[in-house]
Design a protein around this motif. Structure first.
Motif, short mmCIF file in Angstrom:
data_model
loop_
_atom_site.label_atom_id
_atom_site.label_comp_id
_atom_site.label_asym_id
_atom_site.label_seq_id
_atom_site.Cartn_x
_atom_site.Cartn_y
_atom_site.Cartn_z
N ILE A 181 6.52 9.07 54.71
CA ILE A 181 7.76 9.64 55.24
C ILE A 181 7.73 9.54 56.76
O ILE A 181 6.71 9.84 57.39
CB ILE A 181 7.97 11.10 54.80
CG1 ILE A 181 9.33 11.62 55.32
CG2 ILE A 181 6.84 12.01 55.25
CD1 ILE A 181 9.73 12.98 54.76
N LEU A 182 8.85 9.10 57.33
CA LEU A 182 9.02 9.08 58.78
C LEU A 182 10.06 10.14 59.12
O LEU A 182 11.23 10.03 58.71
CB LEU A 182 9.49 7.71 59.26
CG LEU A 182 8.66 6.50 58.80
CD1 LEU A 182 9.21 5.21 59.39
CD2 LEU A 182 7.19 6.68 59.16
N THR A 183 9.65 11.19 59.81
CA THR A 183 10.55 12.30 60.09
C THR A 183 10.02 13.13 61.25
O THR A 183 8.81 13.16 61.50
CB THR A 183 10.72 13.19 58.85
OG1 THR A 183 11.70 14.20 59.09
CG2 THR A 183 9.42 13.86 58.45
N GLU A 184 10.94 13.81 61.94
CA GLU A 184 10.57 14.78 62.96
C GLU A 184 10.72 16.21 62.43
O GLU A 184 10.50 17.16 63.16
CB GLU A 184 11.44 14.59 64.20
CG GLU A 184 11.23 13.25 64.90
CD GLU A 184 9.78 13.02 65.27
OE1 GLU A 184 9.22 13.88 65.99
OE2 GLU A 184 9.20 12.00 64.85
N ASP A 185 11.09 16.33 61.17
CA ASP A 185 11.29 17.63 60.53
C ASP A 185 9.99 18.04 59.84
O ASP A 185 9.62 17.48 58.80
CB ASP A 185 12.43 17.52 59.52
CG ASP A 185 12.83 18.86 58.91
OD1 ASP A 185 11.92 19.66 58.60
OD2 ASP A 185 14.04 19.10 58.73
N ALA A 186 9.29 18.99 60.41
CA ALA A 186 7.98 19.40 59.88
C ALA A 186 8.08 19.94 58.47
O ALA A 186 7.19 19.72 57.63
CB ALA A 186 7.34 20.44 60.80
N GLU A 187 9.16 20.64 58.17
CA GLU A 187 9.34 21.20 56.82
C GLU A 187 9.53 20.09 55.79
O GLU A 187 8.93 20.13 54.71
CB GLU A 187 10.55 22.14 56.82
CG GLU A 187 10.70 22.92 55.52
CD GLU A 187 11.81 23.95 55.60
OE1 GLU A 187 12.53 24.12 54.59
OE2 GLU A 187 11.95 24.59 56.66
N ASN A 188 10.34 19.09 56.12
CA ASN A 188 10.53 17.96 55.21
C ASN A 188 9.23 17.18 55.02
O ASN A 188 8.90 16.74 53.91
CB ASN A 188 11.62 17.02 55.73
CG ASN A 188 13.02 17.54 55.45
OD1 ASN A 188 13.19 18.61 54.88
ND2 ASN A 188 14.03 16.77 55.84
N ALA A 189 8.49 17.00 56.11
CA ALA A 189 7.22 16.30 56.01
C ALA A 189 6.26 17.02 55.08
O ALA A 189 5.63 16.41 54.20
CB ALA A 189 6.60 16.14 57.39
N ALA A 190 6.15 18.33 55.25
CA ALA A 190 5.24 19.12 54.40
C ALA A 190 5.66 19.07 52.94
O ALA A 190 4.81 18.96 52.04
CB ALA A 190 5.20 20.56 54.90
N PHE A 191 6.97 19.12 52.68
CA PHE A 191 7.47 19.08 51.31
C PHE A 191 7.15 17.73 50.67
O PHE A 191 6.73 17.66 49.50
CB PHE A 191 8.98 19.32 51.30
CG PHE A 191 9.58 19.46 49.92
CD1 PHE A 191 9.38 20.61 49.18
CD2 PHE A 191 10.33 18.43 49.37
CE1 PHE A 191 9.91 20.74 47.90
CE2 PHE A 191 10.87 18.55 48.10
CZ PHE A 191 10.66 19.70 47.37
N PHE A 192 7.34 16.66 51.42
CA PHE A 192 7.03 15.30 50.93
C PHE A 192 5.54 15.16 50.64
O PHE A 192 5.13 14.69 49.57
CB PHE A 192 7.48 14.28 51.98
CG PHE A 192 7.28 12.85 51.60
CD1 PHE A 192 8.30 12.12 51.02
CD2 PHE A 192 6.08 12.19 51.85
CE1 PHE A 192 8.14 10.78 50.69
CE2 PHE A 192 5.89 10.86 51.52
CZ PHE A 192 6.93 10.15 50.93
N LEU A 193 4.70 15.55 51.59
CA LEU A 193 3.25 15.39 51.43
C LEU A 193 2.72 16.21 50.26
O LEU A 193 1.79 15.79 49.57
CB LEU A 193 2.54 15.81 52.72
CG LEU A 193 2.87 14.98 53.97
CD1 LEU A 193 2.16 15.57 55.19
CD2 LEU A 193 2.48 13.53 53.79
N ARG A 194 3.32 17.36 50.03
CA ARG A 194 2.88 18.21 48.92
C ARG A 194 3.43 17.72 47.58
O ARG A 194 2.75 17.79 46.56
CB ARG A 194 3.35 19.65 49.18
CG ARG A 194 2.86 20.66 48.14
CD ARG A 194 3.20 22.09 48.54
NE ARG A 194 4.66 22.33 48.54
CZ ARG A 194 5.38 22.49 49.63
NH1 ARG A 194 4.84 22.41 50.83
NH2 ARG A 194 6.68 22.72 49.54
#
Length: 415
Positions: free
Chosen positions: A342-355
């Protein structure tokens, strides 16, 4: 088949000697192998050139020819990988955990070799060296069954390694090549439970599926790589372009290259046409959905098969999605559990994707091309496991071990 069995039995016998070698002797032998590879570069390249010429004559694709071809720099890279393995800690004999029971028994869980590894792989001579070196460092014998179109290269590499081991006083049969490249040799090898402890298939989907369906020997599955990059709404363009270009074009013929690009609809509106134009200048063919076709007149209409295809070439499937959930749903439906980004500056979206994404490796703001034993600091790898037992991701040294329990008593009996 009698010759194959005799070869396998010789590896098994030699592996018993290898399992008892100390780290210093194994490392000395690995450095000798690395030096021998560079010293015999000319002979190796000569044999490899014959394989490449035959492959080209037989209509082998450019991506497979790229995997097959060796060069002076690639051989030096293989040798450097062996040296890095020698410099890494030896996992054999490592105490994983230790505890004492109420009755006084002291129990230690200790890493040990797997035994004999059967490696079944396609036209990638570097696999011959990488896997043999990892197996050797971890005290495992290895039986290498490559493809017919790389046989000369594999034999030349194995000869160099075997000669180096013999000069070090180590049984050369800890590394052996299966010279019979007929399909029946695979069918026989995958059922040699008395000689082989684990199989690792490394190649296309057809090879892996065949081994999984026919083997009675335990299999460590290395899966194909339909790897995705999702460009989220907040992604920075410059970073996204740099990562997407690298993931697709730096070396398209490998399993950690990006095969599908998913783009948030908001980000796509002002950025996707520019990004695809950049990819076109680099020779990438785009297979796109309707939205992509409207933005890119050079895009080929994507068909259902494109979302599941491992191109291993400068081709890319591109789809515009409405949100993160849609991107993750697409990955769940079409991914191969290899590498997802995921390429994003949204930390919440990044965490949701990684999890939430189920894959051996998941990334935030980095290229998929780093899913590699060398890049992870493992020295090299046996492959990328996409299963969950017994290991997952790049298969390095520790993944090529099992363990046993050492129990120390002082006369205890069970009541």
């Amino acid at each position: 088949m009698r010759e194959l069995r005799e070869t396998a039995l010789a590896v098994k016998k030699a592996s018993a000697v290898l399992a008892l070698l100390d780290t210093e002797k194994k490392n000395k032998a690995l450095f000798a192998i690395a030096d021998a590879l560079t010293d015999h570069t000319e002979e190796i390249l000569s044999e490899n050139a014959l394989d490449v010429a035959a492959g080209r004559e037989n209509g082998m694709s450019d991506s497979l020819l790229d995997r097959l071809a060796l060069s002076e720099s690639r051989i030096e890279g293989m040798a450097e990988g062996v040296r890095q393995l020698a410099a890494l800690p030896d996992p054999i004999g490592e105490t994983v955990e230790e505890f004492t029971r109420p009755n006084g028994l002291r129990i230690r869980k200790v890493r040990v070799p797997l035994g004999v590894i059967g490696m079944i792989y396609e036209a990638r001579p570097n696999v011959t060296v990488d896997t043999a070196a990892i197996a050797f460092k971890t005290g495992n014998g290895i039986l290498l069954r490559g493809s017919a179109n790389a046989l000369r290269s594999n034999m030349a590499l194995a000869k160099v390694m075997r000669d180096a081991l013999r000069a070090e006083g180590i049984p050369e049969d800890v590394i052996a090549v299966v010279e019979d490249t007929a399909h029946k040799s695979v069918d026989e090898l995958v059922r040699m439970n008395d000689c082989v402890d684990v199989l690792i298939p490394r190649g296309g989907a057809g090879l892996i599926r065949r081994v999984m369906e026919t083997a009675s020997v335990p299999v460590l599955e290395t899966g194909v790589g339909n790897c995705h990059i999702f460009v989220d709404e907040s992604a920075k363009y410059d970073m996204a372009e740099r990562i997407v270009v690298n993931a697709k074009t730096q070396r398209p013929s490998v399993c950690n290259a990006m095969e599908t690009l998913l783009v948030h609809s908001v980000w796509a509106t002002g950025n996707l046409a520019k990004l695809l134009a950049k990819l076109h200048t680099l020779g990438v063919t785009v297979h796109g959905d309707k939205t992509v076709q409207d933005m890119d007149p050079l895009a080929i209409p994507a068909v259902d098969e494109d979302w599941d295809k491992e191109y291993l070439a400068p081709e890319l499937a591109v789809k515009v999605v409405d949100n993160l959930d849609a991107a993750m749903a697409h990955i769940a439906a079409h991914g191969t559990k290899h590498t997802e980004v995921i390429l994003t500056e949204d930390a919440e979206n990044a965490a949701f994707f990684l999890r939430g994404v189920d894959a051996a490796a998941v990334y935030h703001n980095a290229s998929s091309r780093f899913t590699d034993g060398f890049e992870f600091g493992f020295g090299a790898e046996m492959g990328i496991s996409t299963q969950k037992l017994h290991a997952r991701g790049p298969l390095g040294l520790r993944e090529m071990t099992s363990y046993k329990y050492i129990v120390l008593g002082s006369g205890q009996i069970r009541g």
